[in-house]
Design an enzyme around this catalytic site. Structure first.
Site, short mmCIF file in Angstrom:
data_model
loop_
_atom_site.label_atom_id
_atom_site.label_comp_id
_atom_site.label_asym_id
_atom_site.label_seq_id
_atom_site.Cartn_x
_atom_site.Cartn_y
_atom_site.Cartn_z
N GLU A 52 0.82 -1.22 0.00
CA GLU A 52 0.00 0.00 0.00
C GLU A 52 0.85 1.27 0.00
O GLU A 52 0.44 2.29 -0.55
CB GLU A 52 -0.96 0.03 1.19
CG GLU A 52 -2.11 -0.98 1.09
CD GLU A 52 -1.75 -2.33 1.65
OE1 GLU A 52 -0.57 -2.55 2.03
OE2 GLU A 52 -2.64 -3.21 1.71
N PHE A 114 -11.20 -8.05 13.31
CA PHE A 114 -10.09 -8.42 12.43
C PHE A 114 -9.82 -7.31 11.42
O PHE A 114 -10.74 -6.80 10.79
CB PHE A 114 -10.40 -9.73 11.70
CG PHE A 114 -9.31 -10.14 10.74
CD1 PHE A 114 -8.03 -10.46 11.20
CD2 PHE A 114 -9.54 -10.15 9.38
CE1 PHE A 114 -7.03 -10.80 10.33
CE2 PHE A 114 -8.54 -10.50 8.49
CZ PHE A 114 -7.27 -10.82 8.97
N GLN A 115 -8.57 -6.95 11.29
CA GLN A 115 -8.12 -5.87 10.39
C GLN A 115 -8.82 -4.55 10.67
O GLN A 115 -9.09 -3.77 9.75
CB GLN A 115 -8.25 -6.28 8.92
CG GLN A 115 -7.23 -7.35 8.55
CD GLN A 115 -7.08 -7.57 7.06
OE1 GLN A 115 -8.03 -7.37 6.30
NE2 GLN A 115 -5.89 -7.98 6.62
#
Lengths: 570, 157
Positions: A52, A114-115
């Site tokens: 990213e 999560f994430q």
């Protein structure tokens, strides 16, 4: 009114199309996955980065090269946190960027799902503004607002965070309204009173200097600047972000001042009686210790961001406005006046002769970066775009490359982000498939984002990369030589160094190498002939070389260290 | 050190206080007081920020860059009415009870709850008057004190 319902994800893609976005950079993941499905059918080109951070710098490169919005898309959590470096970089260098991130579903927010990361909180100080969307109906309007904020006033990055359930929510497309934000009305037109005061000071000045920067490039005011400088014979210095705003080679151009600026540019400011500062922010790399900066000069400071005015130096004439309007106003008010600057210009030209930038390239000695750069420029196109990393090579490029056009010099100025060059070059080439894009990088920088070489190969982006390999973090080594008694703590990269040619080949690029002076021309000729895939040239350079001139951090610009012998002055 | 009071009109949206606080800490500004509350205008809140004279220009300019900040007014020190609210819980006993209540009431505080070993006072007024009350009651043992932050309004248009 459309009866068809669209998902939030479809609205995202449709909004990007509505804004005529043709290319975006990104990397998918769980929370953003809904948006990638309609993207599959969209004419928008999506360039898949390998990290990213790379995608963010690609969008920055695209924006810096075109002067238009760069768009990056990422998933929640690590996708968003990996964007923080490019966002901060874009904030520091005023690059218009739109980042769209997926977020965990609304009901999971705050539960350490999560994430999940608190993206809006984490990027608050890394963006000009950011949003968390709570209703899919808002998507078109908020994306339009985000673009407006990113591209107007002082440009900058804007992030829009969208929870996964909102991306899946089905709503109708509501045509976005004209953006009207009560708390955001940038001042573009300068106050005529201030322009008058500035013009009066300029008329009285004997030693004026136009100190100009990135603001000229953002405002596309280079032609107006050229008129102002040449019509009234005012010498110009261009900051690192302003290189190309005024053409090198012009007799009024004295190029870059500051820490590694040339002697004449730095000294011209010290001797000046009037600084006409436009689109600059008195950065410490220019001013050194601001107490000793331009002590004899009055200051006119024009900037689109009022917060820059008086932040470091209190000006005699503050002007808030867009550089183009400010300069146009000044030209009008100065019409007919005859500035007596001939002596001043002669003095500066004499200084330039007395204190030239110099280097010695021995016939059989190790390659010197300035020599290699000058050889490369002879062979490259006039409108080639040069994209740099951060460190010694960046300073040498700024010193030795002749920039004659705006938006041909892309680098990380404010944040000093190593690893910027390769991905930013990919972004620039995505915008201009037919121009020469030269990623001139250091070996330390290159190793930070070199995975994006595979992105370039896969996407048929034929950037030309030169890795200046001195086996060291060169600028760190230089400081350790000067300030830390040659104790080279953690700056050597030579214990295990990649085989850059093999690395390039393994990633679908052509790999070349130059070691001696006699290699330079033929290797570059070969490099410039390859236009169907990326090509990397490893250029082995002298690790002992240091960048001069130099004004140590916090020092006075009156004391410029010109060469290694001069270090005794410290 | 001379103080300046900023009256900051902001959009009443989630996260606006965080943006203001983040900007203040990011830039290293000294803030003596910050109070937030609703206004008479729908969708708008008012923040009253007390800062030092030397940093007031940059505080104004940096806060103005926030998209959700609509307007900042630096109040004229000569024509400003300031107020702050205080709640203070102090120890008392049979011997001190009368004296404590009398001192507090003379200072302009109102007793809102009195138990056998404690008393709670409420006071609204200029910050320096609240300071006086605090100093006056300190010898008796302050158990807890809360101040609401300074708010201010300009008296002339």
């Amino acid at each position: 009114m459309s009866e068809e319902k669209l998902s939030g994800a479809e609205l995202v893609v449709r909004s990007l199309e509505y804004m005529n976005i043709s290319t975006i950079f990104g990397l998918p993941g769980g929370a953003i996955l809904p948006a990638y499905d309609p993207l599959y059918d969209s004419p928008i080109r999506h360039i898949l980065a390998r990290h990213e951070q790379g995608s963010g710098h690609m969008a920055e490169g695209y924006a810096q090269a075109t002067g238009e919005l760069g768009v990056v898309i990422a998933t929640s959590g690590p996708g968003a946190t990996n964007l923080i470096t490019p966002l901060t970089n874009a904030l520091m260098d005023s690059t218009p960027l739109l980042a769209i991130t997926g977020q965990v579903a609304s009901e999971a927010i705050g539960n350490d799902a999560f994430q999940e990361a608190y993206t809006v909180g984490l990027t608050m100080a890394a963006t000009k503004h950011n949003y968390l969307i709570t209703n899919a109906e808002e998507i078109p309007q908020i994306l339009l607002e985000a673009r407006h904020i990113a591209t107007t006033g002082r440009p900058g990055p804007v992030l829009v965070d969208i929870p996964k359930d909102i991306l899946n929510q089905k709503v109708e497309w509501i045509e976005p309204k004209l953006v009207d934000l009560p708390g955001y009305k940038p001042t573009l037109e300068p106050n005529p009173k201030m322009i008058n005061q500035a013009a009066d000071l300029i008329k009285k000045s004997e030693k004026p200097i136009l100190y100009v920067g990135g603001g000229i490039i953002h405002s596309k005011a280079n032609e107006e600047l050229f008129e102002l400088a040449t019509k009234f014979q005012i010498p110009v210095v261009t900051t690192l972000m302003g290189r190309g705003a005024f053409p090198d080679g012009n007799e009024l151009c004295f190029e870059m001042p500051g820490m590694h600026g040339n002697y004449t540019a730095t000294t011209s400011i010290q001797k000046s009686d009037l600084l006409i500062a436009i689109g600059v922010r008195f950065d410490d790399r220019v001013t050194a210790n601001p107490k000793f900066f331009a002590q004899n000069a009055k200051v006119i400071h024009a900037d689109i961001d009022p917060a820059e005015i008086g932040k470091i130096r209190e000006p005699e004439v503050p002007i808030v406005g867009d550089a183009k309007s400010v300069i146009t106003g000044l030209i009008e008010r100065l019409e007919g006046s005859d500035l007596k600057t001939t002596d001043w210009i002669n003095e500066l030209n004499q200084m330039k002769k007395d204190y030239p930038l110099s280097y010695i390239q021995e016939e059989k000695g190790p390659l010197k970066v300035p020599f290699v750069l000058e050889e490369l420029q002879k062979l490259s196109d006039e409108d080639a775009i040069v994209v740099s990393g951060v460190g010694q090579h960046q300073m040498w490029i700024s010193q030795h490359w002749n920039f004659t056009q705006p938006n041909t010099w892309l680098n990380s100025g404010g944040l000093g982000t190593m690893g910027y060059s390769l991905p930013a070059a990919i972004g620039a080439q995505a915008a201009y498939p037919d121009r020469q894009i030269l990623a001139l990088d250091g070996d330390g920088c290159f190793q930070m984002t070199c995975q994006e070489l595979i992105t370039a190969s896969t996407e048929n982006i034929p950037i030309k990369i030169v890795v200046f390999n001195n086996g060291n973090h060169g600028m760190v080594r230089q400081w350790q030589k000067i300030f830390y008694k040659n104790r080279f703590s953690a700056s050597e990269l030579t214990h295990h160094t990649p085989d850059y040619v093999a690395l390039a080949e393994s990633m679908g690029a052509t790999g070349l190498r130059m070691i001696e002076k006699s290699d330079v021309k033929k290797v570059f000729e070969k490099m410039l002939e390859i236009n169907d895939k990326p090509v990397l040239v490893e250029c082995i350079v002298d690790p002992e070389d240091m960048v001069f001139p130099m004004v140590p951090a916090g020092g006075s610009n009156d004391v410029v260290i010109l060469n290694e012998d001069d270090l005794k002055k410290l | 050190m001379s103080e300046r009071i900023l009256s900051v009109l902001v959009e009443d949206k989630p996260g606006v206080l965080a943006r203001v606080a983040s900007t203040i800490s990011r830039r290293g500004f000294n803030i003596n007081s910050l109070a937030v509350g609703p206004t008479n205008i729908q969708g708008r809140s008012k923040m009253t920020i007390v800062t030092e004279l030397e940093s007031v220009e940059q505080v104004k300019k940096q806060l103005n860059k926030l998209i959700n900040v609509i307007k900042i007014v630096e109040l004229d020190p000569e024509n400003t009415i300031e107020s702050e609210v205080l709640l203070l819980k102090v120890s008392i006993n049979k011997d001190t009870q009368t004296s404590v209540i009398e001192k507090a009431s003379l200072s302009g505080a109102k007793s809102v709850d009195v138990g056998s070993d404690y008393a709670v006072f409420e006071m609204t007024g200029a910050s320096k008057d609240l300071d006086k009350l605090e100093n006056l009651l300190k010898p008796f043992g302050i158990i807890e004190m809360i101040r609401g932050g300074r708010i201010a309004i300009q008296t002339k248009l």
